[in-house]
Design an enzyme around this catalytic site. Structure first.
Site, PDB file in Angstrom:
ATOM      1  N   ALA A 110     -19.908   4.376 142.248  1.00 15.95           N
ATOM      2  CA  ALA A 110     -19.335   3.957 140.973  1.00 15.95           C
ATOM      3  C   ALA A 110     -19.620   5.040 139.942  1.00 15.95           C
ATOM      4  O   ALA A 110     -20.579   5.804 140.087  1.00 15.95           O
ATOM      5  CB  ALA A 110     -19.985   2.648 140.541  1.00 15.95           C
ATOM      6  N   GLU A 116     -19.677   1.965 150.112  1.00 15.89           N
ATOM      7  CA  GLU A 116     -19.101   0.609 150.154  1.00 15.89           C
ATOM      8  C   GLU A 116     -17.582   0.671 150.358  1.00 15.89           C
ATOM      9  O   GLU A 116     -17.004  -0.147 151.068  1.00 15.89           O
ATOM     10  CB  GLU A 116     -19.459  -0.154 148.871  1.00 15.89           C
ATOM     11  CG  GLU A 116     -20.945  -0.480 148.801  1.00 15.89           C
ATOM     12  CD  GLU A 116     -21.362  -1.051 147.462  1.00 15.89           C
ATOM     13  OE1 GLU A 116     -21.251  -0.325 146.454  1.00 15.89           O
ATOM     14  OE2 GLU A 116     -21.769  -2.219 147.407  1.00 15.89           O
ATOM     15  N   GLY A 165     -21.219   2.983 145.837  1.00 18.86           N
ATOM     16  CA  GLY A 165     -19.856   2.464 145.910  1.00 18.86           C
ATOM     17  C   GLY A 165     -18.971   3.297 146.832  1.00 18.86           C
ATOM     18  O   GLY A 165     -18.002   2.796 147.405  1.00 18.86           O
ATOM     19  N   GLU A 210     -28.524   2.759 145.325  1.00 19.63           N
ATOM     20  CA  GLU A 210     -28.505   2.045 144.036  1.00 19.63           C
ATOM     21  C   GLU A 210     -29.904   1.691 143.529  1.00 19.63           C
ATOM     22  O   GLU A 210     -30.139   1.668 142.322  1.00 19.63           O
ATOM     23  CB  GLU A 210     -27.668   0.756 144.149  1.00 19.63           C
ATOM     24  CG  GLU A 210     -26.156   0.993 144.140  1.00 19.63           C
ATOM     25  CD  GLU A 210     -25.581   1.254 145.521  1.00 19.63           C
ATOM     26  OE1 GLU A 210     -26.350   1.585 146.447  1.00 19.63           O
ATOM     27  OE2 GLU A 210     -24.348   1.141 145.683  1.00 19.63           O
TER      28      GLU A 210
HETATM   29  N1  3HC Z   1     -21.246   8.724 138.482  1.00 21.36           N
HETATM   30  C1  3HC Z   1     -21.058   9.587 137.473  1.00 21.36           C
HETATM   31  N2  3HC Z   1     -21.455  10.872 137.522  1.00 21.36           N
HETATM   32  C2  3HC Z   1     -22.057  11.289 138.632  1.00 21.36           C
HETATM   33  C3  3HC Z   1     -22.282  10.445 139.732  1.00 21.36           C
HETATM   34  C4  3HC Z   1     -21.836   9.102 139.626  1.00 21.36           C
HETATM   35  N3  3HC Z   1     -21.991   8.224 140.620  1.00 21.36           N
HETATM   36  N4  3HC Z   1     -22.914  11.158 140.696  1.00 21.36           N
HETATM   37  C5  3HC Z   1     -23.057  12.396 140.226  1.00 21.36           C
HETATM   38  N5  3HC Z   1     -22.547  12.482 138.987  1.00 21.36           N
HETATM   39  C6  3HC Z   1     -22.450  13.677 138.136  1.00 21.36           C
HETATM   40  C7  3HC Z   1     -23.834  14.227 137.776  1.00 21.36           C
HETATM   41  O1  3HC Z   1     -24.349  13.593 136.637  1.00 21.36           O
HETATM   42  C8  3HC Z   1     -23.503  15.685 137.550  1.00 21.36           C
HETATM   43  O2  3HC Z   1     -22.928  15.781 136.278  1.00 21.36           O
HETATM   44  P1  3HC Z   1     -23.167  17.086 135.381  1.00 21.36           P
HETATM   45  O3  3HC Z   1     -22.632  18.233 136.166  1.00 21.36           O
HETATM   46  O4  3HC Z   1     -22.462  16.797 134.114  1.00 21.36           O
HETATM   47  O5  3HC Z   1     -24.659  17.174 135.224  1.00 21.36           O
HETATM   48  C9  3HC Z   1     -22.403  15.974 138.555  1.00 21.36           C
HETATM   49  O6  3HC Z   1     -21.858  14.701 138.910  1.00 21.36           O
HETATM   50  C10 3HC Z   1     -22.881  16.655 139.823  1.00 21.36           C
HETATM   51  O7  3HC Z   1     -23.979  15.910 140.349  1.00 21.36           O
HETATM   52  P2  3HC Z   1     -25.264  16.634 140.962  1.00 21.36           P
HETATM   53  O8  3HC Z   1     -25.711  17.708 140.056  1.00 21.36           O
HETATM   54  O9  3HC Z   1     -26.219  15.580 141.317  1.00 21.36           O
HETATM   55  O10 3HC Z   1     -24.609  17.317 142.262  1.00 21.36           O
HETATM   56  P3  3HC Z   1     -25.232  17.520 143.697  1.00 21.36           P
HETATM   57  O11 3HC Z   1     -24.195  18.223 144.480  1.00 21.36           O
HETATM   58  O12 3HC Z   1     -26.590  18.116 143.602  1.00 21.36           O
HETATM   59  O13 3HC Z   1     -25.430  16.059 144.299  1.00 21.36           O
HETATM   60  C11 3HC Z   1     -24.778  13.803 144.836  1.00 21.36           C
HETATM   61  C12 3HC Z   1     -24.317  15.270 144.585  1.00 21.36           C
HETATM   62  C13 3HC Z   1     -25.660  13.764 146.080  1.00 21.36           C
HETATM   63  C14 3HC Z   1     -23.558  12.965 145.014  1.00 21.36           C
HETATM   64  C15 3HC Z   1     -25.608  13.329 143.621  1.00 21.36           C
HETATM   65  O14 3HC Z   1     -24.866  13.593 142.450  1.00 21.36           O
HETATM   66  C16 3HC Z   1     -25.957  11.874 143.608  1.00 21.36           C
HETATM   67  O15 3HC Z   1     -26.905  11.485 144.251  1.00 21.36           O
HETATM   68  N6  3HC Z   1     -25.213  11.064 142.832  1.00 21.36           N
HETATM   69  C17 3HC Z   1     -25.515   9.671 142.621  1.00 21.36           C
HETATM   70  C18 3HC Z   1     -25.205   8.827 143.807  1.00 21.36           C
HETATM   71  C19 3HC Z   1     -25.495   7.377 143.496  1.00 21.36           C
HETATM   72  O16 3HC Z   1     -26.563   7.014 143.072  1.00 21.36           O
HETATM   73  N7  3HC Z   1     -24.499   6.521 143.710  1.00 21.36           N
HETATM   74  C20 3HC Z   1     -24.605   5.145 143.420  1.00 21.36           C
HETATM   75  C21 3HC Z   1     -23.950   4.868 142.105  1.00 21.36           C
HETATM   76  S1  3HC Z   1     -24.140   3.208 141.605  1.00 21.36           S
HETATM   77  C22 3HC Z   1     -22.967   2.405 142.517  1.00 21.36           C
HETATM   78  O17 3HC Z   1     -22.238   3.004 143.249  1.00 21.36           O
HETATM   79  C23 3HC Z   1     -22.899   0.963 142.291  1.00 21.36           C
HETATM   80  C24 3HC Z   1     -22.027   0.296 143.282  1.00 21.36           C
HETATM   81  O18 3HC Z   1     -22.829  -0.305 144.278  1.00 21.36           O
HETATM   82  C25 3HC Z   1     -21.197  -0.791 142.618  1.00 21.36           C
END
Ligand code: 3HC
Length: 680
Positions: free
Chosen positions: A62, A104, A101, A124
């Site tokens: 998400a 998912e 997500g 998450e």
């Molecule tokens: N939403 C919004 N922005 C996100 C994002 C997300 N889910 N994931 C990454 N970004 C953004 C980062 O903030 C960063 O932004 P910036 O360049 O402005 O600083 C940019 O994307 C690049 O991210 P990284 O620097 O972390 O890039 P990497 O290549 O090192 O890593 C990744 C990539 C492994 C995908 C890492 O970004 C990550 O772990 N992201 C989060 C994953 C996560 O926690 N997902 C769960 C979200 S909650 C959810 O999905 C709820 C659902 O169950 C309903």
């Protein structure tokens, strides 16, 4: 900007998601994907569809930036329901990482094909959340309750090989992911995970709860995940999904998730420094020299060995260098024993280690880090020697915790190549790396340090030079209040328990006993009079004088039988005597006062550090304290926590402490006062 593209290849639809940088499931993406799916469902010429992502990764989940805003239709659950109802075989082609997500979404597809280097996971919990788009209901149906419990509460992703073994994916692609997914789609059927039954029992959930109780202490999300996973067994799928959604929405608006989301963005913001960007040149670091084979030097060396770099470790004698080699081997062996790395990985790392006793052995190093005794003169001598032997363009770093790096740089002829790389003990485990820039460190060297941190998987934060930099400068204020509280009538146990209950991994005195009380006493002995509160550290000095230096001597703030700690009655006596000598009156201390004295001291110092531009932002300070000293992530770091308390409240309490205890240390930072006024 269009983010979803559909291409028909013969009778297979290929849906490409292209929403840089990480294909987060923004409103635009959800809406376009929903329209694309509807079009494909209605097109009788298409027999199946493949969802693939452009760029470096599959979906990262998400869009975290949308949390807390009013939900826009189609929501993620709406989209997932539509995918579940999709009438033709739907195949997810996963490369990079499918997270949250994103995973998912893949679970709503009927089949999954994974690139050999891809990973899937539900991280998450790291954001103070549970999966909110069916993950807690679909994953246990697919892989069984026990494995889903593990994946969802740890948040750790798994690789393609494991995913295939668990039945998450049906095919691992070693060559062309899209081609493999299309050929898979041709013979695929419609298989909905929601129609499967969960293999598991309520006892498994209860046992798991006990298993994670310690590591998840204080956090809400892992326990909410257990409830949702229990629901996957006890409720029909449709009700389980509703249950999961309610829990998810509760968590999204909780202070925990807000704090953990703050840290997620703070960690990334810390790598963005004015004047440094992708165009800033960096230097290649293949060979690292480490000076000093103590615990710190060995831990530092392991970081580089594990990242595939060659390390030359220098000690003063053959015996000392052999002992350092032995320490490193033992640490690697224990990683092998715990199953963290393979025997082969250990050998590869150790083969890259070169043990030396002569400075000339460092002349080829691209980076040299000294981790010798914490004494400015000793360190200056090391820097003089390095200035003579290091090759041109080598970066020279100190791992000092407190000392003035400008002074070290000044004894060399290459000031722009010098900086601090401050690791935290144990250096091969603790995630933070303070990159300390001097008045002269070049941008190229700073950019290289950030790149290096990424390569060795550390979280970097830039600091300016001051006594203790960000982390230890703040910590010494917390230590001061903890010490004064003992004189004023609190017990060691009371202070430690209060901070443990606040969420710190351990209390200050347990930490001092573990680290060795003598280290701080020696460091303070070199400080000018009046630069710290002698009263606060007077018990420490007496203990060290008696040889009671902490765990290593069997006595310190506690008494030890093995690792078991007990009350040390001696402390009460010393505290009473010291209080009398300093004219401090003793009384019972409340938990509230203990907590506030320690935490507000941290916050006030944090603001002073910001005011002096030692730290570039408040969120950098939060990253430092959360990653170096385990400030509870669900409180977001001291500066975020200050906002949560209310800055006006913080200033008022600091002023009250100033009246009660004097304003020598309790003068509120002017920046804090300004920000508090602005927030009114
Ligand atoms: N939403 C919004 N922005 C996100 C994002 C997300 N889910 N994931 C990454 N970004 C953004 C980062 O903030 C960063 O932004 P910036 O360049 O402005 O600083 C940019 O994307 C690049 O991210 P990284 O620097 O972390 O890039 P990497 O290549 O090192 O890593 C990744 C990539 C492994 C995908 C890492 O970004 C990550 O772990 N992201 C989060 C994953 C996560 O926690 N997902 C769960 C979200 S909650 C959810 O999905 C709820 C659902 O169950 C309903």
């Amino acid at each position: 900007m269009t983010v979803v593209f559909t291409d028909i290849k013969n009778d297979i639809a290929v849906i490409t998601i292209d929403n840089p940088p990480v294909n987060a499931l923004s409103h635009a993406l959800r809406s376009e994907l929903s329209n694309a799916l509807e079009g494909i469902n209605n097109n009788t010429k298409i027999i199946a569809a493949v969802i693939i992502c452009a760029g470096r990764t599959f979906c990262a989940g998400a869009d975290i930036k949308e949390f807390g805003k009013p939900p826009l239709s189609p929501t993620l659950p709406d989209l997932m329901e539509q995918m579940d109802e999709f009438e033709k075989p739907l195949i997810a082609a996963i490369h990079g990482t499918a997270l949250g997500g994103g995973f998912e979404l893949a679970l709503c597809c009927h089949h999954r094909v994974m690139d050999v280097n891809a990973k899937v996971g539900l991280p998450e919990v790291n954001l103070g959340l549970i999966p909110g788009a069916g993950g807690t209901q679909r994953l246990p149906r697919l892989i069984g309750l026990a494995r889903a419990l593990q994946m969802i509460t740890s948040g750790k992703p798994i690789n393609a090989e494991k995913a295939k073994k668990l039945g998450i994916s049906e095919k691992v692609s070693e060559h062309n992911l899209l081609e493999d997914a299309i050929s898979f789609a041709k013979g695929a059927d419609v298989r909905r995970i929601r129609d499967l039954k969960v293999d598991g029992s309520t006892e498994e959930v209860e046992n798991f709860q006990n298993k994670i109780a310690r590591r998840s202490r204080g956090f809400l999300a892992p326990f909410a995940a257990l409830d949702a996973l229990k629901a996957s067994m006890e409720l029909p799928f449709e009700e389980g999904i509703v249950f999961e959604r309610e829990k998810f929405m509760e968590l999204v608006s909780s202070s925990h998730s807000k704090a953990q989301r703050h840290l997620f963005f703070a960690e990334r913001a810390a790598t963005k420094v004015d004047g440094i960007d992708k165009t800033t040149p960096t230097r290649k670091i293949n060979h690292v020299g480490v000076i000093g084979g103590g615990i710190m030097g060995c831990g530092i060396a392991i970081n580089f060995l594990s990242a595939g770099m060659a390390v030359s470790l220098l000690e003063i004698s053959n015996e000392a260098v052999a002992a350092a080699g032995e320490k490193i081997r033992n640490i690697y062996q224990s990683m092998v024993n715990k199953g963290r790395i393979s025997e082969e990985q250990m050998q590869t790392a150790i083969n890259q280690l070169n043990l030396i006793t002569d400075y000339d052995g460092l002349s080829n190093s691209d980076l040299i880090i000294e981790a010798v005794f914490e004494d400015l003169n000793v360190k200056k001598e090391v820097f003089r020697k390095l200035d003579n032997i290091a090759k041109e363009g080598a970066i020279i770093a100190t791992n000092t915790s407190f000392l003035d790096i400008n002074e070290m740089a000044n004894v060399t002829t290459r000031k722009s190549d010098i900086l601090g790389l401050h690791f935290f003990s144990p250096a091969h485990i603790m995630p933070l790396l303070e990159i300390v820039k001097t008045d002269d460190t070049s941008n190229e060297v700073i950019a290289t340090a950030f790149q290096l941190a990424k390569n060795i998987r550390k979280t970097p934060v830039l600091s300016g030079v001051c006594y203790g930099f960000i982390a230890n400068r703040m910590s010494s204020c917390y230590g001061r209040e903890a010490g004064l509280l003992l004189l004023e009538g609190a017990t060691v146990e009371q202070v430690d328990q209060t901070m443990f209950d606040f969420g710190m991994p351990m209390g200050m005195f347990t930490m001092l006993d573990m680290a060795g009380i003598d280290i701080g006493v020696m460091a303070r002995a070199k400080l000018p009079n009046g630069s710290y509160d002698e009263r606060a550290f007077s018990i420490h000095a007496v203990l060290v004088e008696k040889g009671h230096k902490g765990q290593k001597t069997g006595a310190g703030f506690y008494l030890y039988e093995g690792k078991e700690k007990k009350h040390n009655p001696e402390i009460d006596k010393i505290a009473e005597k010291m209080a009398h000598d300093f004219g401090i009156s003793r009384c019972r201390k409340t938990t509230k006062e203990i907590e506030e004295r320690c935490i507000l001291a941290l916050i006030n110092e944090g603001y002073k550090i910001l005011e002096e531009e030692i730290a570039l932002s408040a969120s950098d300070i939060d990253v430092v304290y959360a990653f170096a000293f385990g400030f509870p992530r669900y409180k977001g770091g001291p500066m975020h926590y200050a906002e949560h308390l209310g800055l006006k409240y913080v200033v008022d309490r600091i002023n009250e402490f100033a009246v009660q205890y004097g304003d020598r240390w309790w003068k509120p930072s002017s920046l804090l006062v300004k920000r508090a006024k602005e927030s009114e």
